[in-house]
Motif scaffolding. Structure first.
Motif, PDB file in Angstrom:
ATOM      1  N   ALA A 244      13.144   9.397 145.910  1.00 18.05           N
ATOM      2  CA  ALA A 244      13.960  10.247 146.468  1.00 18.05           C
ATOM      3  C   ALA A 244      14.224  10.613 147.854  1.00 18.05           C
ATOM      4  O   ALA A 244      14.985  11.075 148.647  1.00 18.05           O
ATOM      5  CB  ALA A 244      13.942  11.623 145.614  1.00 18.05           C
ATOM      6  N   HIS A 245      12.955  10.599 148.245  1.00 19.67           N
ATOM      7  CA  HIS A 245      12.616  10.879 149.949  1.00 19.67           C
ATOM      8  C   HIS A 245      11.683   9.768 150.457  1.00 19.67           C
ATOM      9  O   HIS A 245      10.682   9.774 150.709  1.00 19.67           O
ATOM     10  CB  HIS A 245      11.753  12.144 150.141  1.00 19.67           C
ATOM     11  CG  HIS A 245      12.281  13.229 149.187  1.00 19.67           C
ATOM     12  ND1 HIS A 245      13.518  13.962 149.867  1.00 19.67           N
ATOM     13  CD2 HIS A 245      12.292  13.877 148.126  1.00 19.67           C
ATOM     14  CE1 HIS A 245      13.721  14.921 149.139  1.00 19.67           C
ATOM     15  NE2 HIS A 245      13.079  14.821 147.987  1.00 19.67           N
ATOM     16  N   PRO A 246      12.554   8.325 150.763  1.00 19.49           N
ATOM     17  CA  PRO A 246      11.727   7.320 151.396  1.00 19.49           C
ATOM     18  C   PRO A 246      11.243   7.531 152.601  1.00 19.49           C
ATOM     19  O   PRO A 246      10.296   6.807 153.035  1.00 19.49           O
ATOM     20  CB  PRO A 246      13.048   6.224 151.178  1.00 19.49           C
ATOM     21  CG  PRO A 246      14.240   6.871 151.481  1.00 19.49           C
ATOM     22  CD  PRO A 246      13.897   8.202 150.427  1.00 19.49           C
ATOM     23  N   ARG A 247      11.737   8.702 153.377  1.00 17.98           N
ATOM     24  CA  ARG A 247      11.045   8.764 154.792  1.00 17.98           C
ATOM     25  C   ARG A 247       9.797   9.653 154.902  1.00 17.98           C
ATOM     26  O   ARG A 247       9.168   9.765 156.003  1.00 17.98           O
ATOM     27  CB  ARG A 247      12.390   9.256 155.676  1.00 17.98           C
ATOM     28  CG  ARG A 247      13.545   8.582 155.763  1.00 17.98           C
ATOM     29  CD  ARG A 247      14.405   9.279 156.845  1.00 17.98           C
ATOM     30  NE  ARG A 247      15.606   8.562 157.017  1.00 17.98           N
ATOM     31  CZ  ARG A 247      16.583   8.930 157.789  1.00 17.98           C
ATOM     32  NH1 ARG A 247      16.665  10.067 158.108  1.00 17.98           N
ATOM     33  NH2 ARG A 247      17.807   8.029 157.930  1.00 17.98           N
ATOM     34  N   ARG A 248       9.492  10.259 153.789  1.00 20.85           N
ATOM     35  CA  ARG A 248       8.349  11.097 153.558  1.00 20.85           C
ATOM     36  C   ARG A 248       7.088  10.460 153.296  1.00 20.85           C
ATOM     37  O   ARG A 248       7.087   9.362 152.551  1.00 20.85           O
ATOM     38  CB  ARG A 248       8.802  12.165 152.549  1.00 20.85           C
ATOM     39  CG  ARG A 248       9.788  13.219 153.029  1.00 20.85           C
ATOM     40  CD  ARG A 248       9.593  13.780 154.327  1.00 20.85           C
ATOM     41  NE  ARG A 248       8.264  14.555 154.661  1.00 20.85           N
ATOM     42  CZ  ARG A 248       8.222  15.731 154.367  1.00 20.85           C
ATOM     43  NH1 ARG A 248       9.153  16.417 154.026  1.00 20.85           N
ATOM     44  NH2 ARG A 248       7.108  16.314 154.763  1.00 20.85           N
ATOM     45  N   GLN A 249       5.982  10.899 153.921  1.00 21.88           N
ATOM     46  CA  GLN A 249       4.839  10.418 153.543  1.00 21.88           C
ATOM     47  C   GLN A 249       3.972  11.313 152.436  1.00 21.88           C
ATOM     48  O   GLN A 249       3.988  12.511 152.794  1.00 21.88           O
ATOM     49  CB  GLN A 249       3.888  10.280 154.783  1.00 21.88           C
ATOM     50  CG  GLN A 249       4.333   9.288 155.765  1.00 21.88           C
ATOM     51  CD  GLN A 249       4.064   7.820 155.369  1.00 21.88           C
ATOM     52  OE1 GLN A 249       3.127   7.555 154.604  1.00 21.88           O
ATOM     53  NE2 GLN A 249       5.207   7.125 155.497  1.00 21.88           N
ATOM     54  N   PHE A 250       3.454  10.653 151.484  1.00 23.83           N
ATOM     55  CA  PHE A 250       2.752  11.362 150.478  1.00 23.83           C
ATOM     56  C   PHE A 250       1.278  11.112 150.354  1.00 23.83           C
ATOM     57  O   PHE A 250       1.255   9.692 150.514  1.00 23.83           O
ATOM     58  CB  PHE A 250       3.492  11.162 148.987  1.00 23.83           C
ATOM     59  CG  PHE A 250       4.877  11.761 149.072  1.00 23.83           C
ATOM     60  CD1 PHE A 250       5.125  13.013 148.507  1.00 23.83           C
ATOM     61  CD2 PHE A 250       5.833  11.126 149.457  1.00 23.83           C
ATOM     62  CE1 PHE A 250       6.192  13.670 148.525  1.00 23.83           C
ATOM     63  CE2 PHE A 250       7.359  11.592 149.472  1.00 23.83           C
ATOM     64  CZ  PHE A 250       7.608  12.952 148.807  1.00 23.83           C
ATOM     65  N   GLU A 251       0.432  11.771 150.082  1.00 27.56           N
ATOM     66  CA  GLU A 251      -1.012  11.477 149.685  1.00 27.56           C
ATOM     67  C   GLU A 251      -1.291  12.132 148.408  1.00 27.56           C
ATOM     68  O   GLU A 251      -1.430  13.237 148.287  1.00 27.56           O
ATOM     69  CB  GLU A 251      -1.763  12.024 151.019  1.00 27.56           C
ATOM     70  CG  GLU A 251      -3.291  11.670 150.595  1.00 27.56           C
ATOM     71  CD  GLU A 251      -4.177  12.127 151.840  1.00 27.56           C
ATOM     72  OE1 GLU A 251      -5.328  12.436 151.783  1.00 27.56           O
ATOM     73  OE2 GLU A 251      -3.403  12.684 153.162  1.00 27.56           O
ATOM     74  N   LEU A 252      -1.957  11.209 147.475  1.00 28.57           N
ATOM     75  CA  LEU A 252      -2.043  11.445 146.206  1.00 28.57           C
ATOM     76  C   LEU A 252      -3.760  11.256 145.946  1.00 28.57           C
ATOM     77  O   LEU A 252      -4.241  10.113 146.036  1.00 28.57           O
ATOM     78  CB  LEU A 252      -1.256  10.584 145.259  1.00 28.57           C
ATOM     79  CG  LEU A 252      -1.710  10.926 143.536  1.00 28.57           C
ATOM     80  CD1 LEU A 252      -1.588  12.584 143.396  1.00 28.57           C
ATOM     81  CD2 LEU A 252      -0.923  10.167 142.698  1.00 28.57           C
ATOM     82  N   ARG A 253      -4.591  12.217 145.899  1.00 29.86           N
ATOM     83  CA  ARG A 253      -5.891  12.214 145.433  1.00 29.86           C
ATOM     84  C   ARG A 253      -6.141  12.602 143.858  1.00 29.86           C
ATOM     85  O   ARG A 253      -6.015  13.798 143.651  1.00 29.86           O
ATOM     86  CB  ARG A 253      -6.553  13.271 146.485  1.00 29.86           C
ATOM     87  CG  ARG A 253      -6.338  13.021 148.133  1.00 29.86           C
ATOM     88  CD  ARG A 253      -7.178  13.791 148.832  1.00 29.86           C
ATOM     89  NE  ARG A 253      -7.081  13.667 150.353  1.00 29.86           N
ATOM     90  CZ  ARG A 253      -7.491  14.566 151.304  1.00 29.86           C
ATOM     91  NH1 ARG A 253      -8.380  15.533 150.948  1.00 29.86           N
ATOM     92  NH2 ARG A 253      -7.211  14.277 152.594  1.00 29.86           N
ATOM     93  N   LEU A 254      -6.566  11.572 143.237  1.00 28.55           N
ATOM     94  CA  LEU A 254      -6.919  11.724 142.194  1.00 28.55           C
ATOM     95  C   LEU A 254      -8.556  11.672 141.820  1.00 28.55           C
ATOM     96  O   LEU A 254      -9.172  10.750 142.097  1.00 28.55           O
ATOM     97  CB  LEU A 254      -6.353  10.756 141.335  1.00 28.55           C
ATOM     98  CG  LEU A 254      -4.840  10.770 141.297  1.00 28.55           C
ATOM     99  CD1 LEU A 254      -4.052   9.637 140.302  1.00 28.55           C
ATOM    100  CD2 LEU A 254      -4.266  12.124 140.730  1.00 28.55           C
ATOM    101  N   ALA A 255      -9.041  12.922 141.194  1.00 24.19           N
ATOM    102  CA  ALA A 255     -10.656  12.800 141.207  1.00 24.19           C
ATOM    103  C   ALA A 255     -11.019  13.486 139.831  1.00 24.19           C
ATOM    104  O   ALA A 255     -10.313  14.297 139.163  1.00 24.19           O
ATOM    105  CB  ALA A 255     -11.344  13.358 142.249  1.00 24.19           C
ATOM    106  N   GLY A 256     -12.016  13.109 139.165  1.00 24.00           N
ATOM    107  CA  GLY A 256     -12.549  13.881 137.976  1.00 24.00           C
ATOM    108  C   GLY A 256     -12.026  13.486 136.652  1.00 24.00           C
ATOM    109  O   GLY A 256     -11.467  12.307 136.715  1.00 24.00           O
ATOM    110  N   ASN A 257     -11.976  14.104 135.804  1.00 27.60           N
ATOM    111  CA  ASN A 257     -11.386  13.957 134.510  1.00 27.60           C
ATOM    112  C   ASN A 257     -10.078  14.689 134.214  1.00 27.60           C
ATOM    113  O   ASN A 257      -9.876  15.831 134.248  1.00 27.60           O
ATOM    114  CB  ASN A 257     -12.249  14.614 133.435  1.00 27.60           C
ATOM    115  CG  ASN A 257     -11.820  14.198 131.930  1.00 27.60           C
ATOM    116  OD1 ASN A 257     -11.005  13.612 131.773  1.00 27.60           O
ATOM    117  ND2 ASN A 257     -12.605  14.746 131.173  1.00 27.60           N
ATOM    118  N   GLY A 258      -9.020  13.756 134.208  1.00 25.24           N
ATOM    119  CA  GLY A 258      -7.466  14.104 134.100  1.00 25.24           C
ATOM    120  C   GLY A 258      -7.113  14.514 132.670  1.00 25.24           C
ATOM    121  O   GLY A 258      -6.064  14.990 132.466  1.00 25.24           O
TER     122      GLY A 258
END
Length: 381
Positions: A244-258
């Protein structure tokens, strides 16, 4: 604001008495009570009394004789109450009749005094009691009126939300059919696409209204808990917002038990609200960061952005209904101001906590802690 009956704020009394001797005696009794200061306005006719009490703030209490040249008996009470419903009234009569006293109170008087039995201290106590009792009555009336208004508003919103869904689904469905249909010119395709996007946005607003009315009417959220992976839900939410927002930068950090026992759809709704807000209220050249990690017996999710900080005095109301983030940080209006409130209620229904910190140096971070196991809160199932 000083208390009434003091030197700074005398008790303004309207004395409605056609007998000059009785009026003079009552005023003398009041003057002898040194603990309370009075400002007495004396009139002899009911019509004049009605005119005086109609002037808002003119008097604090009325001392009313039931026998007047232009009015007699309990019939003197309604005109005064109609003219000034919030002004306390004490009836004064020469008849020591308990039944008459009860009827006077039923008509709206706060107290009943008998001439010849009234001393200064007794009169002062009666007037102060009448004022306090009237305050309590008016407060209860305002609370009840507010409760009924709120209940009607929320029930109306619920009905409205349900009735709007059917035509909106027809609009959205037909727009989708047209987009799949070949032979459309580019301007036509763009116009239909705008219709589809607007219909989807309206659907989200209606869902927010229904969620709001459900919580305000006491139904809360009925959660469909199941074993789920929070990492997968957050990955999907971020991917949808990247599209939906192709110009935006996202940073996803996944750690631990989800893994945990949660309602996947509701958790996705809450996460989408938080990440969507972060996108909306931060500059396009900054990164929106989403992070999840283990925390105690649950998980902690953080959504961070570098938008303008939320003023400290507004942080305590950020999760209230109809409080828009743009009101706090100057962004353009978008939505009903229910997203953060609904997110808060979803997290609370899961037995979790939702909070926010915001400063120029650190940016704005919304965080939520979710217990992995089922927690009885009375707000979800």
């Amino acid at each position: 604001m000083s208390e009434i009956g003091t030197a700074e704020r005398p008790l303004r009394l309207l004395l409605v008495e056609d007998n000059p001797g009785d009026a003079r005696l009552l005023q003398e009794e009041l003057r002898e009570v040194g603990t309370t200061h009075f400002e007495v306005l004396h009139v002899e006719r009911l019509a004049e009394a009605v005119r005086v009490v109609s002037q808002e703030g003119r008097v604090d209490a009325v001392l009313l004789d039931l026998s007047l040249p232009d009015g007699h008996g309990l019939g003197n009470i309604p005109p005064l109450l109609q003219a000034a419903p919030s002004v306390p009234l004490v009836v004064l009569t020469g008849t020591d009749d308990e039944r008459l006293a009860v009827r006077a109170v039923h008509e709206g008087a706060q107290d009943y005094l008998v001439k010849g039995q009234v001393s200064g201290p007794l009169l002062v106590r009666a007037l102060r009691y009448a004022i306090e009792r009237k305050r309590v009555e008016e407060g209860l009336k305002r609370e009840e009126a507010a409760r009924r208004t709120a209940a009607f508003r929320e029930q109306f919103l619920g009905i409205l939300g349900h009735d709007l869904r059917n035509p909106l689904q027809a609009i959205s469905g037909n727009a989708s059919l047209l987009l799949r249909h070949g032979g459309l010119s580019e301007p036509q395709r763009k116009a239909i696409n705008r219709i589809s996007i607007s219909a989807d946005r309206m659907a989200r607003m209606i869902n927010d209204l229904l969620d709001f009315t459900r919580t305000r009417l006491g139904a809360g959220y009925v959660l469909e808990r199941a074993r789920m992976n929070l990492h997968e839900v957050l990955r999907q939410v971020v991917e949808e917002l990247e599209v939906a927002h192709p110009r935006r930068q996202f940073e996803l950090r996944l750690a631990g038990n989800g893994w945990g026992d949660w309602d996947a759809d509701r958790i996705a709704q809450a996460a989408s609200n938080l990440v969507g807000n972060a996108v909306q209220y931060s500059p396009e050249d900054t990164t929106v960061r989403v992070a999840v990690a283990d925390a105690d017996d649950g998980v902690r999710v953080e959504v961070h952005n570098w938008g303008l900080p939320i003023p400290p005095e507004r942080l305590t109301s950020i999760f209230d209904p109809f409080v828009r983030a743009q009101d706090l940080r100057g962004a353009r209006r978008n939505g009903l101001g229910l997203g953060l409130y609904i997110t808060h209620e979803i997290v609370r229904a899961h037995g979790g906590l939702l909070g926010v910190s915001s400063s120029t140096e650190e940016g704005t971070c919304f965080w939520l802690n979710l217990p992995r196991q089922y927690v009885v809160t009375g707000l979800g199932g």
